[in-house]
Design an enzyme around this catalytic site. Structure first.
Site, PDB file in Angstrom:
ATOM      1  CD  GLU A 187      43.705  33.867  42.374  1.00 18.14           C
ATOM      2  OE1 GLU A 187      43.496  33.633  41.026  1.00 18.14           O
ATOM      3  OE2 GLU A 187      44.840  34.150  42.462  1.00 18.14           O
ATOM      4  CD  GLU A 224      46.764  32.723  37.873  1.00 17.00           C
ATOM      5  OE1 GLU A 224      46.423  33.318  37.007  1.00 17.00           O
ATOM      6  OE2 GLU A 224      45.795  32.515  38.622  1.00 17.00           O
TER       7      GLU A 224
END
Length: 651
Positions: free
Chosen positions: A292, A142
């Site tokens: 995710e 991320e």
């Protein structure tokens, strides 16, 4: 179709691993993502690697029919590294250094940190780069890192020198004479303060994107030199929107997404579709993995973290798959006993036994397995494109003019209107010539760079139908006002210009050929229109400067047309506008779904089919118009009955 979760075997004794993997297999999982935060276990002491445990975990997972995605661990440097070399830690905007114990808290520009990353990544790639059960690699986690340390600021000055060539050009681009902001030496450049020059702010974040891309490229190169050609490389992007994701995909085989219900307990179907389609568009492969997504709830919302209702996980998973996701992985399998995310949703509880939604996840896994061939051999088919550029979102987000003008929500509102018309759309960063769209919606092409303008003009003149929204072509590519009113260099195609723009305290009525409706938040007053321009809607009473003025206009141009919606209309008026433009383009939606039901068309080797999803808590009925087969149940009907949060695959 890949289905699975993030698994952290380093959190648990080896004797527990087999039971976890059995439970994964039993709910249809075939993939785990591992290793992203395990640097301290991979290299417990400087230069001494301990990878046998990781090899055992990968081999044991494979024995249960589960393949692995391996991650580079650079998001979480170990304590021996940060204590011996605190200069690798990022510096915050207020000058305070980051401290150990967080994630993504390093300096992406640090040569020393890059060297340590190369060393651990080399060891991982040499050990697992040919492993038959390793599908591919995720770089870091991320990306959102930025640092305000002196070395990074010096790199920023170098980047600006390369971009602008001279201080005179930089000062001119940023209108730096305003508030005596002019620079006379490159060393005077700094990161944006609390209320920065718009040009400086945009430049800093473009630079931060470039620096992160450089950091990532080094990791990609390390892997490519050592791993099998069949193993792919990706990165899992997150809703953080301060870096330009399109600038972070070079060298990746595809982009991945971490999908979370950011704004409420449930996934908004337009938000979820926009996110998946945006990430899918970033690489030529047009692949996307959901690396995710939440199994129930999250733990990081400020006020409350409600759990999704029964059926919502299934609706969300199928919605992502319908829009092109080739994998759905939950974060995470089980919470570590300690750590910062103890309350986050998981597949099994802290005692290792399944939580109530395990049975729903198992149903998803069974359905994906049964229809894997159908999904793998097909792709979404979208006759419409929505242009959604990071630079436009970024510029408007920091100068909203109305606190409710959220540029991401603005784009979602138009995508939702497309869904309400029974259609779906590609999300694109820029308009290319390789896709056969006949309708393009550009809700807010705010920064008018010449390549984008040239592509839009060519699209219209060549026969395409373009819809532009408010704030279009308001600024140049450096975030400075154009010396021309909206829609700037598209004014000749529109046949009009804006007289002015207004933040709306209360909704303003709209009326005309499209029917009645309202505009809210932001509106532009369209001035005198050329003779061939049709006025499709006007503002009603309620705002003195807007009353009676054109709000939506349409002009045939070349072989196509340009429609300018100079306000943010309500959802139903947006839908009617899209329906009218679609008819002009020859796109007929054979089925208008009930509110809350989406339809995605897919086409592949075995023909075409549609995925219907009910995103509401109420039963819904859809008239198909002809008898068709529903593939999940094996039944045939002409009337589709969808239970709350239900899914149907028809055709």
């Amino acid at each position: 179709m890949r289905f699975g979760c993030a698994w952290y075997p380093e959190h648990w004794p080896r004797q527990r691993w087999a039971e976890d993997l059995r439970l994964m297999r039993d709910c249809g999982m075939n993939t785990v993502r591992i290793g992203e935060f395990a640097w301290s276990r991979m290299e417990p002491v400087d230069g001494r690697f301990a990878l046998d445990w990781l090899g055992e975990a990968i081999d044991l997972a494979a024995s249960f029919g589960i393949d692995s995605v391996l991650c580079t661990p650079s998001a979480t440097p170990p304590a021996w590294l940060t204590s011996a070399h605190p200069e690798v830690l990022a510096v915050r905007a207020d000058g305070r250094p980051e401290v150990h114990g967080m994630r993504c808290h390093y300096r992406p520009g640090s040569p020393l940190y890059r060297w340590f990353c190369k060393r651990i990544n080399s060891a991982l790639a040499e050990r697992f780069g040919q492993h038959p059960a390793v599908l591919g690699w995720q770089i870091d986690n991320e990306h959102w890192q930025r640092s305000h340390d002196p070395d990074t600021l010096a790199r920023f000055a170098e980047w600006c020198r390369a971009r602008y060539g001279s201080l005179d050009a930089l000062n001119d681009a940023w209108s730096a004479s305003y508030w005596s902001q002019e620079y006379s030496d490159w060393s005077q450049l700094h990161a944006p303060p609390g209320s920065p020059n718009p040009g400086l702010r945009l430049a800093w974040h473009r630079f931060s994107t470039a620096l992160t891309a450089e950091f990532q490229a080094g990791q990609v190169q390390t892997l490519r030199e050592r791993i099998a050609q069949r193993q792919w490389i990706t990165h899992n992007f997150h809703p953080h929107d301060d870096l330009d994701r399109a600038g972070l995909v070079d060298g990746l085989d595809f982009a991945s997404w971490d999908a979370y219900a950011v704004d409420g307990p449930s996934f908004d179907p337009a938000q979820l579709a926009v996110e998946v389609e945006r990430i899918r568009s970033l690489t030529p492969s047009r692949k996307v993995w959901i690396m995710e997504t939440q199994p129930g709830s999250v733990n990081w919302k400020g006020t409350s973290n409600p759990t999704m209702q029964p059926g919502e996980l299934r609706a969300a998973a199928w919605h992502m798959a319908a829009h092109g996701a080739e994998a759905v992985l939950y974060w995470q399998w089980r919470s570590a006993p300690g750590g910062q995310e103890q309350y986050h949703g998981t597949v099994v509880a802290q005692d290792g036994h399944p939580r109530p939604h395990y049975t729903e996840i198992a149903r998803i896994g069974e359905e994906f397995k049964r229809l894997t061939t159908l999904l793998d051999q097909s792709a979404p088919v979208h006759p419409v494109a929505v242009i959604d550029r990071w630079a436009d979102r970024f510029a408007i987000k920091h100068q909203r003019h109305h606190h409710q003008f959220d540029p991401a929500a603005h784009v979602r509102s138009w995508y939702a209107a497309v869904q309400r018309q029974g259609l779906s759309a590609d999300l694109v960063e820029r308009l290319g010539d390789q896709r056969p769209w006949s309708v393009v919606i550009a809700p807010q092409v705010h920064l008018a760079d010449q390549p984008t303008i040239d592509r839009l003009r060519a699209f219209v003149i060549g026969g395409g139908h373009l819809l532009i929204g408010p704030r279009s072509c308001f600024k140049d590519d450096e975030n400075a006002l154009l010396a021309q009113r909206q829609p700037g260099p598209l004014s000749d195609l529109a046949g009009a210009q804006a007289d002015d723009f207004y933040a709306l305290e209360t909704p303003v009525p709209l009326g005309g050929e499209l029917g009645e409706g309202t505009a809210s938040i932001f509106a532009e007053r369209i001035g005198q229109v050329e003779r061939e321009v049709a006025v499709w809607a006007r503002y009603g009473q309620g705002h003195g400067w807007l009353a009676g003025q054109p709000a939506i206009i349409h002009r045939p141009t070349g072989k196509g047309s340009l429609t300018w919606c100079a306000c943010w209309p309500d959802q139903e008026l947006q839908r009617r506008l899209i329906a009218r433009i679609s008819r002009l383009a020859g796109i007929e939606s054979s089925l208008i779904p009930p509110d809350g039901v989406t339809i995605v068309h897919r086409r592949g080797e075995s023909g075409s089919f549609r995925v219907f999803i009910n995103h509401t808590a109420q039963p819904q009925q859809v008239e198909l118009g002809a008898v068709a087969t529903e593939r999940l149940s094996g039944t045939t009907a002409s009337n589709l009955v969808l239970a709350p949060w239900d899914v149907a695959v028809v055709g």
